[in-house]
Write an enzyme that holds these catalytic residues in place. Structure first.
Site, PDB file in Angstrom:
ATOM      1  N   ALA A 119       3.205  -6.141   7.622  1.00 59.02           N
ATOM      2  CA  ALA A 119       4.041  -6.956   8.363  1.00 59.02           C
ATOM      3  C   ALA A 119       4.602  -7.974   7.442  1.00 59.02           C
ATOM      4  O   ALA A 119       5.993  -8.465   7.273  1.00 59.02           O
ATOM      5  CB  ALA A 119       3.462  -7.617   9.447  1.00 59.02           C
ATOM      6  N   CYS A 139       4.150  -5.477  15.449  1.00 60.34           N
ATOM      7  CA  CYS A 139       3.152  -6.486  14.882  1.00 60.34           C
ATOM      8  C   CYS A 139       2.526  -7.501  16.050  1.00 60.34           C
ATOM      9  O   CYS A 139       1.438  -7.669  16.195  1.00 60.34           O
ATOM     10  CB  CYS A 139       3.784  -7.238  13.914  1.00 60.34           C
ATOM     11  SG  CYS A 139       2.549  -8.689  13.009  1.00 60.34           S
ATOM     12  N   ASP A 156       8.727  -1.358   7.623  1.00 55.36           N
ATOM     13  CA  ASP A 156       8.241   0.057   7.896  1.00 55.36           C
ATOM     14  C   ASP A 156       9.162   1.063   7.682  1.00 55.36           C
ATOM     15  O   ASP A 156       8.947   2.172   7.221  1.00 55.36           O
ATOM     16  CB  ASP A 156       7.560  -0.093   8.960  1.00 55.36           C
ATOM     17  CG  ASP A 156       6.159  -0.526   8.788  1.00 55.36           C
ATOM     18  OD1 ASP A 156       5.840  -1.415   7.890  1.00 55.36           O
ATOM     19  OD2 ASP A 156       5.351  -0.361   9.933  1.00 55.36           O
ATOM     20  N   ARG A 158       1.173   6.132  10.497  1.00 54.49           N
ATOM     21  CA  ARG A 158       2.758   5.857  11.098  1.00 54.49           C
ATOM     22  C   ARG A 158       3.809   6.511  10.442  1.00 54.49           C
ATOM     23  O   ARG A 158       3.641   6.692   9.350  1.00 54.49           O
ATOM     24  CB  ARG A 158       2.419   4.518  11.422  1.00 54.49           C
ATOM     25  CG  ARG A 158       1.522   3.661  12.004  1.00 54.49           C
ATOM     26  CD  ARG A 158       1.545   2.112  11.992  1.00 54.49           C
ATOM     27  NE  ARG A 158       2.810   1.611  12.833  1.00 54.49           N
ATOM     28  CZ  ARG A 158       2.809   1.550  14.196  1.00 54.49           C
ATOM     29  NH1 ARG A 158       1.669   1.594  14.897  1.00 54.49           N
ATOM     30  NH2 ARG A 158       3.919   1.134  14.899  1.00 54.49           N
ATOM     31  N   GLY A 180      20.730  -0.219  18.790  1.00 52.67           N
ATOM     32  CA  GLY A 180      22.087  -0.050  17.956  1.00 52.67           C
ATOM     33  C   GLY A 180      21.958   1.124  17.213  1.00 52.67           C
ATOM     34  O   GLY A 180      20.898   1.808  16.850  1.00 52.67           O
ATOM     35  N   HIS A 201     -17.585 -26.847  -4.461  1.00 55.34           N
ATOM     36  CA  HIS A 201     -18.836 -26.214  -4.033  1.00 55.34           C
ATOM     37  C   HIS A 201     -19.342 -27.150  -2.645  1.00 55.34           C
ATOM     38  O   HIS A 201     -19.092 -28.177  -2.808  1.00 55.34           O
ATOM     39  CB  HIS A 201     -19.877 -26.277  -5.126  1.00 55.34           C
ATOM     40  CG  HIS A 201     -21.166 -25.998  -4.735  1.00 55.34           C
ATOM     41  ND1 HIS A 201     -21.654 -24.873  -4.678  1.00 55.34           N
ATOM     42  CD2 HIS A 201     -22.273 -26.997  -4.656  1.00 55.34           C
ATOM     43  CE1 HIS A 201     -22.868 -25.037  -4.161  1.00 55.34           C
ATOM     44  NE2 HIS A 201     -23.290 -26.277  -4.201  1.00 55.34           N
ATOM     45  N   GLY A 216      -7.941   5.022   8.040  1.00 52.10           N
ATOM     46  CA  GLY A 216      -7.076   4.142   7.550  1.00 52.10           C
ATOM     47  C   GLY A 216      -7.583   2.586   8.114  1.00 52.10           C
ATOM     48  O   GLY A 216      -8.568   2.496   8.872  1.00 52.10           O
ATOM     49  N   LYS A 230      -5.974  -8.792  16.135  1.00 57.52           N
ATOM     50  CA  LYS A 230      -6.597  -9.617  15.444  1.00 57.52           C
ATOM     51  C   LYS A 230      -7.135 -10.610  16.171  1.00 57.52           C
ATOM     52  O   LYS A 230      -8.331 -11.320  16.160  1.00 57.52           O
ATOM     53  CB  LYS A 230      -5.612 -10.337  14.332  1.00 57.52           C
ATOM     54  CG  LYS A 230      -5.893  -9.843  12.961  1.00 57.52           C
ATOM     55  CD  LYS A 230      -5.999  -8.375  12.953  1.00 57.52           C
ATOM     56  CE  LYS A 230      -4.960  -7.602  12.706  1.00 57.52           C
ATOM     57  NZ  LYS A 230      -5.066  -6.099  12.398  1.00 57.52           N
TER      58      LYS A 230
END
Length: 471
Positions: free
Chosen positions: A311, A40, A303, A263, A113, A436, A177, A49
């Site tokens: 994320a 991310c 994920d 992914r 790990g 408004h 996507g 972004k």
């Protein structure tokens, strides 16, 4: 109550789990071979972004004269400088995460790990980490079909594209996507000729049809070529660039190609098979609603569990898993109330059920729509493209879904996320006064339209509903 939690992976799931666990009084070991922040921060949400925002600014500057502003000289995109800007943002946020971990006295271990069981993680070069619970938060990685000959330069995934020193004159994007569509608009804004080759008949096929239709229309207006129902079987480097083949025939060519076909969970190399952890067909670690695996003490978050590739969903799951591991009796997440944000141009924010999904689930629906161009704020901003759509159950009035495409859609959708999570009716929107002039008035008008008559839409001569009921 567990006192020590070991976490494998330092992305939006891992570092949030570490921060939350430490705040609850647990000691935490955070294991990752890479700088904290995960895909991310380093290769996904944040750099892309940043590029989107730069491209939005570029587009506004290009139309400045329509707003009464005169700019001297030409406006040009500087790709290396844009990459440098993204790098600055990444560095700043990475240092912020490191600072948070230090503040919470999280123990960092730079290594890979391997799960031994629900209480032990082996980190080669560092030894065995013993804990009361283990969270696997290793994320996902781009799918690289063997027949696509991904080399990172001429044929690349989103990971490699962000490292390109120069931009091509033309780009073929394989996919339909979020990644495919976001990069289609980014690259077009930067002067690249873009072609999308997609399996689906429309871009973003998982979204409400009305929203996807706006995106497809904008692609067409801009000259982004969309080839639907095109199953690309292989990509090949040619002397002039890249060729894509579908159904045994040449489907498209370009100077370079971006492979954005999805992914997959990053679960290999974790010792899961040896530990007896249940893994699904796509490599996802199987979990229940509390993020528990079949191995006592072992959780899988984000994920890697294949539930929601978002994320913010990963971060929410992380808090849930930590709370359960610490015996705090948390409530499972309402996954239907987790919003989506897609940063195409214009951007998208949606939550809940699309219209067709609601029908498929047996709801008799009432839908309301309102075009952003009818808002005073949209006219003042010069952001006319887009709409808000409300999906409600006609019988109960319950709000089922809200879908927005247009400027600041990703910010506006959270009003709806709160209401859907609370099981509110569409009247919760219509009976709330909206300021408004704002873009959020589009949601109010769409909700009114679902009830039968929006104030700023032409009169419906035969009203289907009264203001107080949908039935």
């Amino acid at each position: 109550m567990p006192k020590h939690i070991a976490i494998i992976g330092g992305g939006p799931a891992g570092y949030v789990a570490a921060s939350h666990a430490a705040a609850e009084g647990a000691s935490v070991t955070l294991i990752d071979p890479h700088p904290l922040g995960g895909t991310c921060l380093h290769r996904g949400c944040i750099p892309t972004k940043t590029l989107v925002e730069v491209c939005n600014l570029l587009e506004k500057m290009r139309r400045a004269e329509t707003c009464g502003l005169r700019l001297n000289g030409s406006i040009e995109a500087d790709w290396p400088a844009m990459r440098a800007k993204a790098g600055q943002v990444i560095g700043l946020l990475n240092r912020g995460i490191d600072g948070l971990m230090a503040d919470r006295k999280v123990t960092p271990v730079q290594g890979r790990g391997r799960v031994v069981d629900g209480r032990h993680v082996d980190v080669p070069g560092h030894g065995m980490v013993e804990a009361d619970a283990v969270l696997v938060c290793t994320g996902s990685s781009p799918i690289r079909p063997a027949s696509f000959q991904v080399d990172g330069e001429r044929i690349a995934t989103s990971d490699e594209l962000l490292k390109w020193d120069t931009l091509p004159s033309s780009l073929l994007i394989v996919g339909d996507g979020v990644v495919a569509c976001e990069f289609a608009f980014i690259m077009h804004t930067l002067g690249v000729q873009v072609t999308l080759a997609a399996m689906a008949e429309r871009p973003l096929p998982f979204l409400d049809r009305d929203i996807a239709a706006v995106v497809q229309r904008e692609m067409r207006k801009l000259g982004i070529e969309f080839i639907g129902r095109c199953l690309v079987e292989r990509l090949e480097a040619t002397p002039d660039g890249v060729a894509a083949y579908a159904d045994g025939r040449l489907a498209a060519t370009a100077e370079r190609a971006l492979v954005a076909v999805g992914r997959r969970p990053q679960s290999t190399g974790l010792g899961l098979e040896e530990a007896g952890v249940a893994v699904g067909q796509r490599g996802e670690i199987v979990t229940d609603s509390l993020m528990r695996t079949n191995l006592a003490g072992l959780y899988a978050v984000g994920d890697v569990n294949g539930r929601l590739a978002l994320a913010h969903a990963a971060s929410a799951q992380a808090r849930l898993a930590v709370d359960h591991a610490l015996g705090l009796d948390p409530v499972p997440l309402d996954e239907a109330a987790i919003p989506w944000a897609v940063f195409t141009m214009p951007e998208i924010g949606c939550v809940g059920l699309a219209e067709q999904d609601a029908v498929d689930q047996g709801h008799v629906v009432s839908c309301g729509r309102f075009d952003l161009r009818c808002l005073g704020k949209a006219q003042a901003m010069g952001e006319l493209t887009g709409l808000a759509k409300v999906v409600a159950d006609r019988v109960s009035g319950r709000l089922l879904g809200v879908h927005i495409v247009g400027a600041h859609a990703s910010d506006m959708v959270h009003e709806a996320a709160v209401l859907i999570r609370q099981g509110a009716t569409v009247h919760a929107i219509t009976q709330t006064v909206h300021a408004h002039p704002t873009l959020s008035e589009a949601l109010l008008e769409a909700a009114e339209d679902a009830l039968g008559q929006a104030v700023h839409k032409p009169m419906k001569r035969e009203k289907t509903h009264h203001a107080g009921t949908l039935s």
